[in-house]
Design a protein around this motif. Structure first.
Motif, PDB file in Angstrom:
ATOM      1  N   LEU A   1      -7.008 -28.825 -38.497  1.00 11.15           N
ATOM      2  CA  LEU A   1      -6.819 -29.947 -39.411  1.00 11.15           C
ATOM      3  C   LEU A   1      -5.985 -29.554 -40.634  1.00 11.15           C
ATOM      4  O   LEU A   1      -5.102 -30.294 -41.064  1.00 11.15           O
ATOM      5  CB  LEU A   1      -8.172 -30.493 -39.860  1.00 11.15           C
ATOM      6  N   LEU A   2      -6.258 -28.376 -41.189  1.00  8.49           N
ATOM      7  CA  LEU A   2      -5.515 -27.950 -42.382  1.00  8.49           C
ATOM      8  C   LEU A   2      -4.061 -27.619 -42.051  1.00  8.49           C
ATOM      9  O   LEU A   2      -3.158 -27.905 -42.849  1.00  8.49           O
ATOM     10  CB  LEU A   2      -6.230 -26.775 -43.042  1.00  8.49           C
ATOM     11  N   THR A   3      -3.830 -27.035 -40.888  1.00 10.46           N
ATOM     12  CA  THR A   3      -2.452 -26.801 -40.437  1.00 10.46           C
ATOM     13  C   THR A   3      -1.734 -28.134 -40.258  1.00 10.46           C
ATOM     14  O   THR A   3      -0.589 -28.301 -40.685  1.00 10.46           O
ATOM     15  CB  THR A   3      -2.430 -25.991 -39.123  1.00 10.46           C
ATOM     16  N   GLY A   4      -2.428 -29.098 -39.658  1.00 15.18           N
ATOM     17  CA  GLY A   4      -1.857 -30.429 -39.490  1.00 15.18           C
ATOM     18  C   GLY A   4      -1.536 -31.096 -40.817  1.00 15.18           C
ATOM     19  O   GLY A   4      -0.507 -31.763 -40.954  1.00 15.18           O
TER      20      GLY A   4
ATOM     21  N   VAL B   1     -16.919 -33.069 -41.357  1.00 21.00           N
ATOM     22  CA  VAL B   1     -15.607 -33.023 -41.997  1.00 21.00           C
ATOM     23  C   VAL B   1     -15.151 -34.466 -42.198  1.00 21.00           C
ATOM     24  O   VAL B   1     -15.178 -35.264 -41.254  1.00 21.00           O
ATOM     25  CB  VAL B   1     -14.581 -32.268 -41.122  1.00 21.00           C
ATOM     26  N   MET B   2     -14.752 -34.811 -43.419  1.00 16.79           N
ATOM     27  CA  MET B   2     -14.227 -36.136 -43.722  1.00 16.79           C
ATOM     28  C   MET B   2     -12.700 -36.046 -43.732  1.00 16.79           C
ATOM     29  O   MET B   2     -12.131 -35.148 -44.370  1.00 16.79           O
ATOM     30  CB  MET B   2     -14.709 -36.616 -45.092  1.00 16.79           C
ATOM     31  N   VAL B   3     -12.063 -36.957 -43.005  1.00 16.47           N
ATOM     32  CA  VAL B   3     -10.608 -37.057 -42.982  1.00 16.47           C
ATOM     33  C   VAL B   3     -10.267 -38.475 -43.418  1.00 16.47           C
ATOM     34  O   VAL B   3     -10.725 -39.446 -42.798  1.00 16.47           O
ATOM     35  CB  VAL B   3     -10.044 -36.773 -41.568  1.00 16.47           C
ATOM     36  N   SER B   4      -9.493 -38.603 -44.495  1.00 11.81           N
ATOM     37  CA  SER B   4      -9.174 -39.935 -44.998  1.00 11.81           C
ATOM     38  C   SER B   4      -7.753 -39.977 -45.541  1.00 11.81           C
ATOM     39  O   SER B   4      -7.148 -38.954 -45.826  1.00 11.81           O
ATOM     40  CB  SER B   4     -10.179 -40.344 -46.086  1.00 11.81           C
ATOM     41  N   GLY B   5      -7.249 -41.185 -45.659  1.00 10.21           N
ATOM     42  CA  GLY B   5      -5.910 -41.397 -46.182  1.00 10.21           C
ATOM     43  C   GLY B   5      -5.046 -42.122 -45.167  1.00 10.21           C
ATOM     44  O   GLY B   5      -5.414 -42.286 -43.998  1.00 10.21           O
ATOM     45  N   SER B   6      -3.873 -42.537 -45.626  1.00  9.66           N
ATOM     46  CA  SER B   6      -3.000 -43.349 -44.777  1.00  9.66           C
ATOM     47  C   SER B   6      -2.506 -42.608 -43.530  1.00  9.66           C
ATOM     48  O   SER B   6      -2.097 -43.241 -42.560  1.00  9.66           O
ATOM     49  CB  SER B   6      -1.802 -43.854 -45.590  1.00  9.66           C
ATOM     50  N   ARG B   7      -2.579 -41.284 -43.512  1.00 13.54           N
ATOM     51  CA  ARG B   7      -2.142 -40.520 -42.333  1.00 13.54           C
ATOM     52  C   ARG B   7      -3.316 -39.851 -41.605  1.00 13.54           C
ATOM     53  O   ARG B   7      -3.114 -38.991 -40.758  1.00 13.54           O
ATOM     54  CB  ARG B   7      -1.104 -39.477 -42.749  1.00 13.54           C
ATOM     55  N   ALA B   8      -4.534 -40.262 -41.933  1.00 20.94           N
ATOM     56  CA  ALA B   8      -5.721 -39.659 -41.316  1.00 20.94           C
ATOM     57  C   ALA B   8      -5.728 -39.849 -39.805  1.00 20.94           C
ATOM     58  O   ALA B   8      -5.996 -38.907 -39.053  1.00 20.94           O
ATOM     59  CB  ALA B   8      -6.984 -40.247 -41.935  1.00 20.94           C
ATOM     60  N   THR B   9      -5.433 -41.042 -39.357  1.00 16.31           N
ATOM     61  CA  THR B   9      -5.441 -41.319 -37.920  1.00 16.31           C
ATOM     62  C   THR B   9      -4.383 -40.483 -37.218  1.00 16.31           C
ATOM     63  O   THR B   9      -4.628 -39.931 -36.141  1.00 16.31           O
ATOM     64  CB  THR B   9      -5.225 -42.825 -37.673  1.00 16.31           C
ATOM     65  N   GLU B  10      -3.241 -40.350 -37.841  1.00 18.41           N
ATOM     66  CA  GLU B  10      -2.164 -39.519 -37.282  1.00 18.41           C
ATOM     67  C   GLU B  10      -2.603 -38.056 -37.184  1.00 18.41           C
ATOM     68  O   GLU B  10      -2.346 -37.385 -36.189  1.00 18.41           O
ATOM     69  CB  GLU B  10      -0.918 -39.650 -38.152  1.00 18.41           C
TER      70      GLU B  10
ATOM     71  N   LEU C   1      -3.600 -34.776 -33.465  1.00 22.14           N
ATOM     72  CA  LEU C   1      -3.235 -33.387 -33.183  1.00 22.14           C
ATOM     73  C   LEU C   1      -4.218 -32.700 -32.237  1.00 22.14           C
ATOM     74  O   LEU C   1      -3.851 -31.769 -31.543  1.00 22.14           O
ATOM     75  CB  LEU C   1      -3.144 -32.586 -34.489  1.00 22.14           C
ATOM     76  N   GLY C   2      -5.470 -33.152 -32.226  1.00 18.20           N
ATOM     77  CA  GLY C   2      -6.451 -32.490 -31.378  1.00 18.20           C
ATOM     78  C   GLY C   2      -7.291 -33.425 -30.537  1.00 18.20           C
ATOM     79  O   GLY C   2      -8.131 -32.987 -29.765  1.00 18.20           O
ATOM     80  N   TRP C   3      -7.081 -34.729 -30.696  1.00 21.02           N
ATOM     81  CA  TRP C   3      -7.915 -35.705 -29.999  1.00 21.02           C
ATOM     82  C   TRP C   3      -7.093 -36.385 -28.922  1.00 21.02           C
ATOM     83  O   TRP C   3      -6.131 -37.089 -29.220  1.00 21.02           O
ATOM     84  CB  TRP C   3      -8.403 -36.723 -31.011  1.00 21.02           C
TER      85      TRP C   3
ATOM     86  N   THR D   1     -16.831 -36.920 -28.264  1.00 15.54           N
ATOM     87  CA  THR D   1     -15.568 -36.673 -27.592  1.00 15.54           C
ATOM     88  C   THR D   1     -15.215 -35.203 -27.743  1.00 15.54           C
ATOM     89  O   THR D   1     -16.066 -34.392 -28.102  1.00 15.54           O
ATOM     90  CB  THR D   1     -14.471 -37.613 -28.185  1.00 15.54           C
ATOM     91  N   VAL D   2     -13.981 -34.861 -27.477  1.00 13.88           N
ATOM     92  CA  VAL D   2     -13.507 -33.492 -27.702  1.00 13.88           C
ATOM     93  C   VAL D   2     -12.352 -33.525 -28.691  1.00 13.88           C
ATOM     94  O   VAL D   2     -11.584 -34.480 -28.743  1.00 13.88           O
ATOM     95  CB  VAL D   2     -13.056 -32.787 -26.394  1.00 13.88           C
ATOM     96  N   PHE D   3     -12.272 -32.477 -29.486  1.00 16.18           N
ATOM     97  CA  PHE D   3     -11.175 -32.296 -30.429  1.00 16.18           C
ATOM     98  C   PHE D   3     -10.654 -30.893 -30.203  1.00 16.18           C
ATOM     99  O   PHE D   3     -11.346 -29.917 -30.506  1.00 16.18           O
ATOM    100  CB  PHE D   3     -11.662 -32.488 -31.877  1.00 16.18           C
ATOM    101  N   ASP D   4      -9.482 -30.779 -29.594  1.00 14.68           N
ATOM    102  CA  ASP D   4      -8.893 -29.497 -29.203  1.00 14.68           C
ATOM    103  C   ASP D   4      -9.890 -28.646 -28.409  1.00 14.68           C
ATOM    104  O   ASP D   4     -10.058 -27.456 -28.662  1.00 14.68           O
ATOM    105  CB  ASP D   4      -8.378 -28.736 -30.426  1.00 14.68           C
TER     106      ASP D   4
END
Length: 183
Positions: free
Chosen positions: A173-176, A110-119, A123-125, A140-143
């Motif tokens: 991720l989509l809910t976030g 899954v690719m997550v990008s953009g100015s709010r990607a880190t934010e 939500l799960g990290w 690591t773990v994500f949720d």
């Protein structure tokens, strides 16, 4: 009956002006286990020096590797390159004890990008994403789900997640994305 809410087809799943979540095309991936003295011969076969610091990455062409532990690496390649890697590493069998396991069908990226990607990742990290340097990766773990998170740029991340956990991670991720877009 199992219901899978996502088709798990490569493409953009959510996009806002500040954020994009995409499912990446399938890639070949291998778990490589060997003792430290085998890193140089294995690196020659793979086409790059195996990093020995946990989280460090190397790349050559479409191949990438990240050190996940003192004797463990994750090798990622184009799907068409899988047989070449298997054959190359097999040549080490007589001189370098190792284990190479094909994980290609087990995981999605899954690719997550953009100015709010880190934010979004917070939500799960449970880790501070800013503590992960650009150009490194972490298991690591994500949720509660084991993932490998790659930091490709200041605002670009990849999450390798087991296919069976992908619907859960994607839902989060989509809910976030929706929550961040509304806020």
């Amino acid at each position: 009956m199992t219901v899978v809410p996502h088709e798990l087809v490569a493409g953009v799943l959510s996009e806002t002006p500040d954020l994009s979540v995409s499912l990446m095309p399938l890639r070949g991936r291998f778990s490589l286990r060997l003792m430290p003295e085998g890193t140089d011969p294995a690196g020659e076969v793979l086409g790059f020096r195996l990093p020995t610091r946990i989280g460090a990455r190397q790349a050559a062409g479409s191949r990438e590797v990240v050190c996940l532990g003192p004797d463990e690496w994750l090798v990622v390649c184009d799907d068409a390159d899988r047989a070449v890697i298997e054959q190359g590493v097999a040549t080490l069998a007589a001189s370098v004890p190792h284990a190479l396991v094909d994980l290609s069908d087990r995981e999605l990226t899954v690719m997550v990008s953009g100015s709010r990607a880190t934010e979004l990742l917070t939500l799960g990290w449970p880790r501070d994403p800013q503590s992960v340097a650009v150009g490194t990766a972490r298991r690591t773990v994500f949720d509660g789900v084991t993932v490998v998170i790659w930091r490709d740029g200041e605002t670009q991340w990849r999450l390798d997640v087991w296919r069976s956990f992908a619907p859960h991670v994607l839902d989060l991720l989509l809910t976030g994305c929706r929550e961040l877009a509304a806020g």
